[in-house]
Design a protein around this motif. Structure first.
Motif, PDB file in Angstrom:
ATOM      1  N   VAL A 133       0.830  -1.205   0.000  1.00 57.09           N
ATOM      2  CA  VAL A 133       0.000   0.000   0.000  1.00 57.09           C
ATOM      3  C   VAL A 133       0.861   1.251   0.000  1.00 57.09           C
ATOM      4  CG1 VAL A 133      -1.613   1.336   1.393  1.00 57.09           C
ATOM      5  CG2 VAL A 133      -2.010  -1.100   1.017  1.00 57.09           C
ATOM      6  N   MET A 134       1.904   1.282   0.820  1.00 63.58           N
ATOM      7  CA  MET A 134       2.755   2.457   0.870  1.00 63.58           C
ATOM      8  C   MET A 134       3.495   2.676  -0.450  1.00 63.58           C
ATOM      9  SD  MET A 134       2.133   3.846   3.705  1.00 63.58           S
ATOM     10  CE  MET A 134       3.410   5.096   3.689  1.00 63.58           C
ATOM     11  N   TYR A 135       3.788   1.591  -1.146  1.00 67.37           N
ATOM     12  CA  TYR A 135       4.469   1.712  -2.439  1.00 67.37           C
ATOM     13  C   TYR A 135       3.532   2.264  -3.511  1.00 67.37           C
ATOM     14  CZ  TYR A 135       7.539   0.456  -6.302  1.00 67.37           C
ATOM     15  OH  TYR A 135       8.356   0.499  -7.406  1.00 67.37           O
ATOM     16  N   ARG A 136       2.204   1.994  -3.353  1.00 66.06           N
ATOM     17  CA  ARG A 136       1.230   2.422  -4.343  1.00 66.06           C
ATOM     18  C   ARG A 136       0.236   3.436  -3.778  1.00 66.06           C
ATOM     19  NH1 ARG A 136       2.312   0.642  -9.636  1.00 66.06           N
ATOM     20  NH2 ARG A 136       3.329  -1.401  -9.520  1.00 66.06           N
ATOM     21  N   ILE A 137       0.585   4.097  -2.697  1.00 71.40           N
ATOM     22  CA  ILE A 137      -0.379   4.954  -2.002  1.00 71.40           C
ATOM     23  C   ILE A 137      -0.839   6.122  -2.859  1.00 71.40           C
ATOM     24  CG2 ILE A 137       1.374   6.438  -0.931  1.00 71.40           C
ATOM     25  CD1 ILE A 137      -0.431   6.401   1.590  1.00 71.40           C
ATOM     26  N   GLU A 138      -0.007   6.582  -3.768  1.00 65.54           N
ATOM     27  CA  GLU A 138      -0.400   7.713  -4.605  1.00 65.54           C
ATOM     28  C   GLU A 138      -1.546   7.354  -5.545  1.00 65.54           C
ATOM     29  OE1 GLU A 138       3.056   9.014  -6.611  1.00 65.54           O
ATOM     30  OE2 GLU A 138       4.015   9.844  -4.832  1.00 65.54           O
ATOM     31  N   GLN A 139      -1.701   6.072  -5.848  1.00 68.66           N
ATOM     32  CA  GLN A 139      -2.799   5.650  -6.708  1.00 68.66           C
ATOM     33  C   GLN A 139      -4.113   5.543  -5.945  1.00 68.66           C
ATOM     34  OE1 GLN A 139      -1.715   2.048  -8.731  1.00 68.66           O
ATOM     35  NE2 GLN A 139       0.176   2.905  -9.580  1.00 68.66           N
ATOM     36  N   PHE A 140      -4.041   5.338  -4.614  1.00 69.29           N
ATOM     37  CA  PHE A 140      -5.244   5.194  -3.807  1.00 69.29           C
ATOM     38  C   PHE A 140      -5.698   6.524  -3.207  1.00 69.29           C
ATOM     39  CE2 PHE A 140      -3.079   1.044  -3.506  1.00 69.29           C
ATOM     40  CZ  PHE A 140      -4.067   0.238  -4.047  1.00 69.29           C
ATOM     41  N   VAL A 141      -4.775   7.374  -2.848  1.00 70.29           N
ATOM     42  CA  VAL A 141      -5.106   8.639  -2.192  1.00 70.29           C
ATOM     43  C   VAL A 141      -4.678   9.776  -3.116  1.00 70.29           C
ATOM     44  CG1 VAL A 141      -4.769  10.083  -0.168  1.00 70.29           C
ATOM     45  CG2 VAL A 141      -4.752   7.592   0.068  1.00 70.29           C
ATOM     46  N   ARG A 142      -5.652  10.476  -3.663  1.00 76.32           N
ATOM     47  CA  ARG A 142      -5.376  11.576  -4.588  1.00 76.32           C
ATOM     48  C   ARG A 142      -5.669  12.940  -3.981  1.00 76.32           C
ATOM     49  NH1 ARG A 142      -4.312   9.504  -9.521  1.00 76.32           N
ATOM     50  NH2 ARG A 142      -4.974   7.366  -9.935  1.00 76.32           N
ATOM     51  N   ARG A 143      -6.306  12.941  -2.791  1.00 73.78           N
ATOM     52  CA  ARG A 143      -6.562  14.188  -2.077  1.00 73.78           C
ATOM     53  C   ARG A 143      -6.217  13.992  -0.608  1.00 73.78           C
ATOM     54  NH1 ARG A 143     -11.883  13.940  -4.048  1.00 73.78           N
ATOM     55  NH2 ARG A 143     -12.587  14.169  -1.894  1.00 73.78           N
ATOM     56  N   CYS A 144      -5.780  15.045   0.033  1.00 72.06           N
ATOM     57  CA  CYS A 144      -5.350  14.942   1.435  1.00 72.06           C
ATOM     58  C   CYS A 144      -6.492  14.557   2.355  1.00 72.06           C
ATOM     59  CB  CYS A 144      -4.737  16.272   1.896  1.00 72.06           C
ATOM     60  SG  CYS A 144      -3.178  16.678   1.065  1.00 72.06           S
ATOM     61  N   ASP A 145      -7.723  14.984   2.042  1.00 75.08           N
ATOM     62  CA  ASP A 145      -8.841  14.683   2.925  1.00 75.08           C
ATOM     63  C   ASP A 145      -9.263  13.216   2.855  1.00 75.08           C
ATOM     64  OD1 ASP A 145      -9.637  14.997   0.301  1.00 75.08           O
ATOM     65  OD2 ASP A 145     -11.627  15.745   0.817  1.00 75.08           O
ATOM     66  N   LEU A 146      -8.763  12.467   1.868  1.00 73.56           N
ATOM     67  CA  LEU A 146      -9.071  11.040   1.755  1.00 73.56           C
ATOM     68  C   LEU A 146      -8.061  10.158   2.475  1.00 73.56           C
ATOM     69  CD1 LEU A 146     -10.089  10.837  -2.015  1.00 73.56           C
ATOM     70  CD2 LEU A 146     -11.590  11.014  -0.020  1.00 73.56           C
ATOM     71  N   LEU A 147      -6.971  10.743   2.977  1.00 75.69           N
ATOM     72  CA  LEU A 147      -5.934   9.934   3.604  1.00 75.69           C
ATOM     73  C   LEU A 147      -6.435   9.281   4.885  1.00 75.69           C
ATOM     74  CD1 LEU A 147      -3.033   8.936   3.742  1.00 75.69           C
ATOM     75  CD2 LEU A 147      -2.425  11.065   4.905  1.00 75.69           C
ATOM     76  N   GLU A 148      -7.168  10.029   5.694  1.00 69.11           N
ATOM     77  CA  GLU A 148      -7.657   9.496   6.967  1.00 69.11           C
ATOM     78  C   GLU A 148      -8.603   8.322   6.740  1.00 69.11           C
ATOM     79  OE1 GLU A 148      -9.812  11.130  11.064  1.00 69.11           O
ATOM     80  OE2 GLU A 148      -9.519  12.442   9.346  1.00 69.11           O
ATOM     81  N   VAL A 149      -9.513   8.464   5.799  1.00 68.52           N
ATOM     82  CA  VAL A 149     -10.458   7.385   5.484  1.00 68.52           C
ATOM     83  C   VAL A 149      -9.715   6.165   4.951  1.00 68.52           C
ATOM     84  CG1 VAL A 149     -12.433   6.739   4.059  1.00 68.52           C
ATOM     85  CG2 VAL A 149     -12.277   9.047   5.028  1.00 68.52           C
ATOM     86  N   PHE A 150      -8.736   6.403   4.108  1.00 65.47           N
ATOM     87  CA  PHE A 150      -7.966   5.295   3.543  1.00 65.47           C
ATOM     88  C   PHE A 150      -7.216   4.526   4.627  1.00 65.47           C
ATOM     89  CE2 PHE A 150      -3.843   3.847   1.897  1.00 65.47           C
ATOM     90  CZ  PHE A 150      -4.285   2.890   1.001  1.00 65.47           C
ATOM     91  N   LEU A 151      -6.630   5.222   5.588  1.00 66.67           N
ATOM     92  CA  LEU A 151      -5.891   4.563   6.662  1.00 66.67           C
ATOM     93  C   LEU A 151      -6.815   3.742   7.559  1.00 66.67           C
ATOM     94  CD1 LEU A 151      -3.370   7.370   7.679  1.00 66.67           C
ATOM     95  CD2 LEU A 151      -2.921   5.314   6.325  1.00 66.67           C
TER      96      LEU A 151
END
Length: 210
Positions: A80-98
């Motif tokens: 996930v950390m290697y491909r995180i840029e493909q999953f999280v494209r906005r800062c406000d989505l980072l918390e939900v993704f984690l």
């Protein structure tokens, strides 16, 4: 490992990253050496000598699942950390993704472990019922631990937003609604914020009394 994969490859970066990893791996040993004395070491030695064959079998099963969980978590984290840029494209989505990254792998591990233990229970043994109850207790304890983590997160969000603020939504209801595309009214979710953790706790207590 994630740092080694994602960071710029250079001799200095590799050396510092390996040093950081070595420090983190030895941290638990340092804490044990600081806070545990000789009395604790003697107690663990005595407990290890008194282990019988049945307990050894249970310990081997626990050892196996601990390693499986650790390996799965490491693989998920690195991938996930290697491909995180493909999953999280906005800062406000980072918390939900984690949050999703924690909840769904944990549920998969808990359910898989429960099903494996029930299927592999000795069908002709005299203690099948007791073994199934033990598995259900362990499963509900794991679910309770996950729900307690979600509850602590919700409490922090309540302190941050307040119960009447539109910015607060129980994280468990949000994750489930987002995964299954089910719309749960926010006011209803707020009323039942702590209900899943309470129900899980009562199930653990009830099964333990059987």
């Amino acid at each position: 490992i994630v740092l080694l994969i994602t960071d710029t490859l250079s001799s200095k970066a590799v050396i510092f990253n390996f040093l950081a990893i070595a420090i983190m791996l030895e941290a638990d040993n340092v804490v044990a050496a600081l806070f545990l004395g000789n009395r604790n070491n003697v107690m663990m030695d005595d407990a290890a000598r008194d282990v019988n064959d049945g307990a050894s079998g249970a310990a081997r099963g626990t050892f196996f699942w601990t390693r499986v969980q650790g390996l799965l978590c490491a693989v998920i984290l690195v991938g996930v950390m290697y491909r995180i840029e493909q999953f999280v494209r906005r800062c406000d989505l980072l918390e939900v993704f984690l949050v999703k990254l924690i909840v769904w792998p944990a549920l998969i591990i808990f359910i898989s472990q429960c099903l494996y233990s029930i299927i592999c229970t000795r069908r002709n043994g005299p203690l099948v019922g007791e073994e199934i109850i033990r598995v259900l207790i362990e499963y509900n304890q794991n679910i309770l631990a996950l729900l307690m983590a979600c509850t602590i997160y919700d409490i922090l969000e309540l302190i941050r937003y307040g119960l009447d603020d539109d910015g607060f939504e129980p994280i468990l209801f949000f994750v489930v609604a987002d995964a299954f595309k089910i719309r749960v009214p926010r006011e209803t979710a707020k009323k039942y914020t702590f209900v899943p953790a309470i129900v899980s706790l009562l199930m653990v207590v009830g099964l333990s009394m059987l």
